[in-house]
Each structure stands twice: as C-alpha cells, then as structure tokens.
Motif scaffolding. Structure first.
Motif, PDB file in Angstrom:
ATOM      1  N   MET A  12       0.832  -1.201   0.000  1.00 43.63           N
ATOM      2  CA  MET A  12       0.000   0.000   0.000  1.00 43.63           C
ATOM      3  C   MET A  12       0.870   1.255   0.000  1.00 43.63           C
ATOM      4  SD  MET A  12      -3.261  -0.850   0.188  1.00 43.63           S
ATOM      5  CE  MET A  12      -4.405  -2.090   0.802  1.00 43.63           C
ATOM      6  N   GLN A  13       0.478   2.233  -0.808  1.00 44.74           N
ATOM      7  CA  GLN A  13       1.164   3.516  -0.765  1.00 44.74           C
ATOM      8  C   GLN A  13       0.871   4.240   0.537  1.00 44.74           C
ATOM      9  OE1 GLN A  13      -0.088   6.878  -3.326  1.00 44.74           O
ATOM     10  NE2 GLN A  13       1.979   6.795  -4.181  1.00 44.74           N
ATOM     11  N   GLY A  14      -0.295   3.998   1.085  1.00 49.49           N
ATOM     12  CA  GLY A  14      -0.679   4.646   2.334  1.00 49.49           C
ATOM     13  C   GLY A  14      -1.378   5.971   2.109  1.00 49.49           C
ATOM     14  N   LEU A  76     -10.787   0.803   7.585  1.00 49.28           N
ATOM     15  CA  LEU A  76     -10.048   1.489   8.647  1.00 49.28           C
ATOM     16  C   LEU A  76      -9.126   0.604   9.476  1.00 49.28           C
ATOM     17  CD1 LEU A  76      -9.859   4.476   9.549  1.00 49.28           C
ATOM     18  CD2 LEU A  76     -11.588   3.980   7.816  1.00 49.28           C
ATOM     19  N   PRO A  77      -9.548  -0.581   9.943  1.00 53.38           N
ATOM     20  CA  PRO A  77      -8.625  -1.374  10.773  1.00 53.38           C
ATOM     21  C   PRO A  77      -7.298  -1.673  10.078  1.00 53.38           C
ATOM     22  CG  PRO A  77     -10.844  -2.231  10.964  1.00 53.38           C
ATOM     23  CD  PRO A  77     -10.880  -1.206   9.871  1.00 53.38           C
ATOM     24  N   LYS A  78      -7.343  -2.053   8.802  1.00 48.84           N
ATOM     25  CA  LYS A  78      -6.105  -2.347   8.073  1.00 48.84           C
ATOM     26  C   LYS A  78      -5.304  -1.076   7.842  1.00 48.84           C
ATOM     27  CE  LYS A  78      -3.187  -4.967   5.976  1.00 48.84           C
ATOM     28  NZ  LYS A  78      -2.365  -5.909   6.783  1.00 48.84           N
ATOM     29  N   ASN A  82      -1.500  -0.421   9.177  1.00 44.58           N
ATOM     30  CA  ASN A  82      -0.411  -0.059   8.264  1.00 44.58           C
ATOM     31  C   ASN A  82       0.250   1.262   8.639  1.00 44.58           C
ATOM     32  OD1 ASN A  82      -0.434  -2.320   6.627  1.00 44.58           O
ATOM     33  ND2 ASN A  82      -1.895  -1.464   5.165  1.00 44.58           N
ATOM     34  N   MET A  83      -0.524   2.167   9.264  1.00 44.84           N
ATOM     35  CA  MET A  83       0.046   3.453   9.662  1.00 44.84           C
ATOM     36  C   MET A  83       1.156   3.278  10.697  1.00 44.84           C
ATOM     37  SD  MET A  83      -3.257   6.009   9.838  1.00 44.84           S
ATOM     38  CE  MET A  83      -2.280   7.477  10.194  1.00 44.84           C
ATOM     39  N   LYS A  87       6.513  -1.024   6.439  1.00 44.56           N
ATOM     40  CA  LYS A  87       6.104  -1.655   5.191  1.00 44.56           C
ATOM     41  C   LYS A  87       4.610  -1.919   5.247  1.00 44.56           C
ATOM     42  CE  LYS A  87       7.153  -5.465   2.024  1.00 44.56           C
ATOM     43  NZ  LYS A  87       7.891  -6.738   1.838  1.00 44.56           N
ATOM     44  N   LYS A  88       3.866  -1.232   4.406  1.00 46.22           N
ATOM     45  CA  LYS A  88       2.407  -1.307   4.423  1.00 46.22           C
ATOM     46  C   LYS A  88       1.952  -2.344   3.392  1.00 46.22           C
ATOM     47  CE  LYS A  88       2.118   3.596   5.644  1.00 46.22           C
ATOM     48  NZ  LYS A  88       3.500   3.611   6.122  1.00 46.22           N
TER      49      LYS A  88
END
Length: 308
Positions: A12-14, A76-78, A82-83, A87-88
């Motif tokens: 994920m780019q985030g 939201l939980p994922k 990741n935040m 590494k997301k």
C-alpha cells in the motif's frame, strides 16, 4: 508463453507519503472509527428496543447504520495497522475480501438511499396511502432486495477480478483496495472488467441518482403547493436530514468518478475516500437520528447516565 509469478501480497502507498505526525493522525482516525462503530451501533440498538421508532424510515436507517459500520470496518482497521508499520502490505486474499465488503457496502448504501427517498416521497406526496404502501412486509422485501443486489453486483465483479493474472508490480497507489487501482496492476486484459464496471455505474449509480432526483422533484412540487408556511416547514423537516446525507454521498461519488482522468490528483482522491469511508458514516447518525427526541429517549434507556 511466459510463466508469470502470481502476486501473493500488495504494498500500500498509504494515506500519506511522509511519516510526519503519523501518530497524531493515527489517534484522530482511531477516534473517528470508534465514533462510527459506537454511534451507528447505538442507533441500531435504540431503534430495536424503542417501539415508537418501529417505523419504515427508522427501519431503513438501522440498515444504513449497519452498512456504514461494514463499509468503514472494511478499510479502517487495516489502514490503522499499516500506519504503524514501515512496510504497508495486504495479502492478495485480504485485498479481495476488503474489495468485496467495501464495494458491496457502497452499492447497498446507494440503493438504501434511493429506497429512503421513495419512503419520503410516499410520506409527503401520498400520506393517506403511506401505511398501505410502506407496510412491514413491503419494507422487509425492499431491504432484502437492496442487500441482495448490492452483494451480487459486487460478487460478480470480484469473480471477474479473480480470473486476472497479477505478476507485478504490486504497489497499490491508495490506502485501500479499489477496483481501478487493482485493475491497473493486472498483467492480463481487463476489458471485460471495465465493461462490467461501466454497466454497474450506469445501472446502479446513474439509475439510483435519477430515481432519487425524481422523488425529490415530486416532493418539492408537493411542498410548494402547501398553503401555510408552517406546513411547508414541517413537510420539509421530514426529509431534510435524508436530503443532506444524499448530497454528501453523491457529491463525493460524482467527484471521484467523473473527474478528468488526466488530472494528477491522488492526494485529493484519498481525501475524498476518507470522506465517504469515515467522515460521512460518522455524521450519518448525527444528521439522521441523534437530534430526534424519540431517539434521545431510546438512547437514555441504553445509557441511563446521559443527561436530559
């Protein structure tokens, strides 16, 4: 023929390209997510336990609250997890699951808003026939149909995604899985997927938008025919909350899907995604229900320590 190595996870780019204030935003989004789950759960419980709220409109509001919880919980939980990681990542199966729950929730919400606009149309334009046209059996059939159509339409598109090959790159330029971002990573033809998505946009998005617009056109015409200003105000107050939620929903959706494809606006797209995955589900209970006296009475039954 070339042997392709199947992608087993996506990166994920985030939400943000930099890590500044990551902890602050984590706390903010966690609070908003908690508000979404708590607020919408309170609405569902209040509607179930308080007989005066056993009306068609509040029956559909309870369904909408459940959809909002599912939609937000699919993303939201994922995102929060990741935040807190350098590494997301998300597994291929996790991405498909998130994609299915998210898209089916959005489709179901779209259909629910249309059904609720029909409910307001019957209540204002045909009040003498309201009890007959919106009786319990019809409301249940409408709700079941809404959930079925939303789920099936998403499931068909998921099956079409599963037939694709993903052999790299595996960077999703978003903070969650969406059809456009996933299709962009496929190394096989996505022509059929794009056709099905276009048909879904036409029949679901445009069809429901036209039906909602028609309902409110008749509602406005009927309200304008009312002689007294007090009567007009009372009639408009019965549908103002729903109209506000519809405006929020369609404004974000129209911007997301009708903006020029050449525009470089990934950051804006992420902010809009935050609107319809987090902000709108947080506001829906407030707009629809928490300012209603009967809802406040029901919430006092659940939370007796709340002040009057």
């Amino acid at each position: 023929m070339i042997n392709h190595t199947r992608v087993t996870e996506f990166i994920m780019q985030g939400l943000f390209d930099h890590s500044h204030h990551q902890g602050l935003f984590f706390g903010l989004f966690l609070c908003l997510y908690t508000a979404v789950v708590t607020g919408n759960t309170l609405i569902i419980v209040a509607i179930v336990i308080h007989p005066p709220l056993h009306t068609p409109m509040y029956f559909f509001i309870a369904n909408l609250a459940l959809v909002d919880i599912l939609c937000t919980s699919s993303v939201l939980p994922k995102m929060l997890a990741n935040m807190m990681q350098e590494k997301k990542t998300i597994s291929f199966g996790g991405c498909i699951t998130q994609l299915f729950v998210f898209t089916s929730s959005l489709a179901t919400e779209l259909l629910l808003l249309t059904v609720m606009s029909y409910d307001r149309y019957v209540a204002i334009c045909h009040p003498l026939h309201y009890v007959k046209l919106m009786r319990k059996e019809i409301c249940i059939h409408l709700a079941v149909s809404v959930w079925a159509v939303g789920t099936i339409s998403s499931f068909i598109n998921i099956l079409l995604v599963l037939r694709l090959d993903f052999c790299g790159p595996n960077l999703i330029q978003h903070f969650f899985c969406e059809f456009p971002t996933i299709l962009a990573l496929s190394c096989s033809s996505t022509h059929l997927n794009e056709i099905m998505m276009f048909l879904a946009d036409i029949f679901l998005a445009m069809g429901n938008f036209l039906l909602t617009t028609m309902s409110y056109s008749f509602i406005i015409i009927t309200i304008l025919k009312i002689q007294s200003s007090k009567g007009k105000q009372r009639a408009f107050s019965t549908c103002s909350s729903h109209l506000l939620v519809v405006t929020l929903y369609y404004s974000t959706s129209i911007y997301t899907y009708l903006r020029p494809t050449s525009s470089n606006s990934q950051d804006k797209d992420k902010m809009v995604a935050i609107m319809y995955t987090l902000v709108t589900p947080t506001l829906n209970p407030v707009i629809y229900s928490l300012r209603n006296k009967e809802v406040k009475v029901a919430i006092r039954k659940i939370l007796p320590f709340t002040t009057k």
